[in-house]
Design an enzyme around this catalytic site. Structure first.
Site, PDB file in Angstrom:
ATOM      1  N   HIS A  13       0.855  -1.204   0.000  1.00 20.03           N
ATOM      2  CA  HIS A  13       0.000   0.000   0.000  1.00 20.03           C
ATOM      3  C   HIS A  13       0.889   1.252   0.000  1.00 20.03           C
ATOM      4  O   HIS A  13       0.877   2.041   0.952  1.00 20.03           O
ATOM      5  CB  HIS A  13      -0.853  -0.077   1.265  1.00 20.03           C
ATOM      6  CG  HIS A  13      -1.945   0.927   1.404  1.00 20.03           C
ATOM      7  ND1 HIS A  13      -1.795   2.279   1.182  1.00 20.03           N
ATOM      8  CD2 HIS A  13      -3.234   0.762   1.793  1.00 20.03           C
ATOM      9  CE1 HIS A  13      -2.939   2.890   1.428  1.00 20.03           C
ATOM     10  NE2 HIS A  13      -3.834   1.993   1.796  1.00 20.03           N
ATOM     11  N   GLU A  31      -0.884   1.259  -5.199  1.00 24.72           N
ATOM     12  CA  GLU A  31      -0.823   0.000  -4.457  1.00 24.72           C
ATOM     13  C   GLU A  31      -0.845  -1.198  -5.404  1.00 24.72           C
ATOM     14  O   GLU A  31      -1.686  -1.257  -6.310  1.00 24.72           O
ATOM     15  CB  GLU A  31      -2.017  -0.084  -3.502  1.00 24.72           C
ATOM     16  CG  GLU A  31      -2.154   1.153  -2.625  1.00 24.72           C
ATOM     17  CD  GLU A  31      -3.455   1.175  -1.840  1.00 24.72           C
ATOM     18  OE1 GLU A  31      -3.907   0.100  -1.402  1.00 24.72           O
ATOM     19  OE2 GLU A  31      -4.023   2.256  -1.691  1.00 24.72           O
TER      20      GLU A  31
HETATM   21  C1  BG6 Z   1      -6.845   2.399   0.428  1.00 24.78           C
HETATM   22  C2  BG6 Z   1      -8.321   2.189   0.270  1.00 24.78           C
HETATM   23  O1  BG6 Z   1      -6.180   1.263  -0.012  1.00 24.78           O
HETATM   24  O2  BG6 Z   1      -6.530   2.626   1.790  1.00 24.78           O
HETATM   25  C3  BG6 Z   1      -9.077   3.358   0.853  1.00 24.78           C
HETATM   26  O3  BG6 Z   1      -8.628   2.011  -1.102  1.00 24.78           O
HETATM   27  C4  BG6 Z   1      -8.649   3.590   2.304  1.00 24.78           C
HETATM   28  O4  BG6 Z   1     -10.471   3.121   0.791  1.00 24.78           O
HETATM   29  C5  BG6 Z   1      -7.141   3.757   2.338  1.00 24.78           C
HETATM   30  O5  BG6 Z   1      -9.297   4.730   2.811  1.00 24.78           O
HETATM   31  C6  BG6 Z   1      -6.588   3.978   3.744  1.00 24.78           C
HETATM   32  O6  BG6 Z   1      -6.970   2.940   4.573  1.00 24.78           O
HETATM   33  P1  BG6 Z   1      -6.590   2.946   6.096  1.00 24.78           P
HETATM   34  O7  BG6 Z   1      -7.157   1.704   6.698  1.00 24.78           O
HETATM   35  O8  BG6 Z   1      -5.078   2.963   6.167  1.00 24.78           O
HETATM   36  O9  BG6 Z   1      -7.183   4.213   6.674  1.00 24.78           O
END
Ligand code: BG6
Length: 287
Positions: free
Chosen positions: A157, A261
């Protein structure tokens, strides 16, 4: 090599002349890749938690064994337990002073996370981060060590730093189908026309197996983001309201970041037979 870097988190850092690399044991989380003489390539929020058990906002979170709240929307914590668990640090090969390279390997298995509701599986996961002046390469290998099939979702990510998101474009997704997952968006699949640009909250799942280039005019740089073992590319920027709603994200920080990602999720979730392995990898370089 010295540590800790982001107290109180233990980790490994490398300091090639004019550059900086960092990875922490919590989540096997790569935090920094600044090639010598360049601006930082990865973004980390100034409001991020750096506490055991809490997700880090920035760097390269390892998403496993589910993405978001999982295929049925009922799993917690968001993006799985790997990023909130401290991994076991394995081999560290640090030759930053001679050739600017640092490689760190981490290990995780189900005994380290404790029982996970809805995920009663046995596995071994290994995360290898390879830092060099030319590239950052991160690879997640998962092996099914149980006696029945292992279903899972995963993602690297990656949070990239950008000079000004309103000027950024992402090339390489033209013609690719995608789902817009911003709340309220149509659930119907769309097709990307031209480069991706950012004018509002952006949260998209692209059916895509190739590489993309992030063009950042404000900083005059192009980042090449390549991947293997991944069927989906996620592009995310929270924009104004979502940034303000997240406690670990500065209200104005959305202007200086985007996520690209490398993922396997939803219909492209993985299923490993006993003994089988899969590797998801992503590499970033300055084009
Ligand atoms: C992304 C998602 O991968 O991560 C989003 O597509 C999400 O929807 C973002 O808001 C952040 O996620 P998190 O759990 O780290 O707040």
């Amino acid at each position: 090599m010295s540590q800790p870097i982001f107290s109180p988190l233990a980790g490994v850092e490398g300091c090639p002349e004019g550059g900086y690399y960092a990875v922490v044991d919590l989540g096997a989380h790569v935090l920094a890749w600044q090639p010598p003489g360049q601006r930082p390539v990865l973004w980390t929020s100034g409001r991020s938690h750096f506490e055991p058990g809490l997700a880090i906002r920035g760097g390269v979170p390892v998403v496993f064994p589910w993405f978001g709240t999982g295929p049925l929307g009922n799993l917690r914590p968001a993006h799985g337990v790997a990023r909130t668990t401290t991994w076991r640090r394995g081999e560290v090969v640090d030759t930053t002073t001679s050739d600017g390279r640092l490689t760190v390997t981490y290990h995780l298995d189900q005994t380290m996370t404790g029982p996970v509701p809805h995920f009663p599986h046995s596995y071994e996961a290994a995360l290898t981060a390879r830092f060099s002046p030319e590239s950052l390469a991160v690879a997640l290998t998962v092996t099914n060590t149980g006696e029945r099939d292992l279903p899972y979702e995963c993602a690297l990510h990656t949070y990239l730093a950008a000079g000004d998101i309103t000027q950024v474009s992402v090339e390489g997704l033209d013609g690719r189908p995608y789902l817009d997952t911003v709340p309220g968006a149509s659930p119907r699949e769309r097709v990307q026309e031209g480069p991706v640009t950012f004018t509002a909250e952006t949260d998209r799942l692209y059916a895509h197996v190739g590489e993309v280039t992030v063009v950042d005019p404000a900083w005059g740089r192009r980042l090449r983001v390549a991947k293997q073992g991944s069927a989906t590319t996620v592009v995310w920027n929270p924009w104004v309201d979502k940034a303000a709603a997240m406690a670990d994200f500065g209200d104005d920080e959305w202007t200086g970041m985007l996520c690209i990602e490398a993922a396997n999720l939803r219909d492209d979730a993985l299923l490993l037979a006993p003994g089988e392995s899969h590797t998801l990898s992503q590499s970033i370089s300055l084009a």
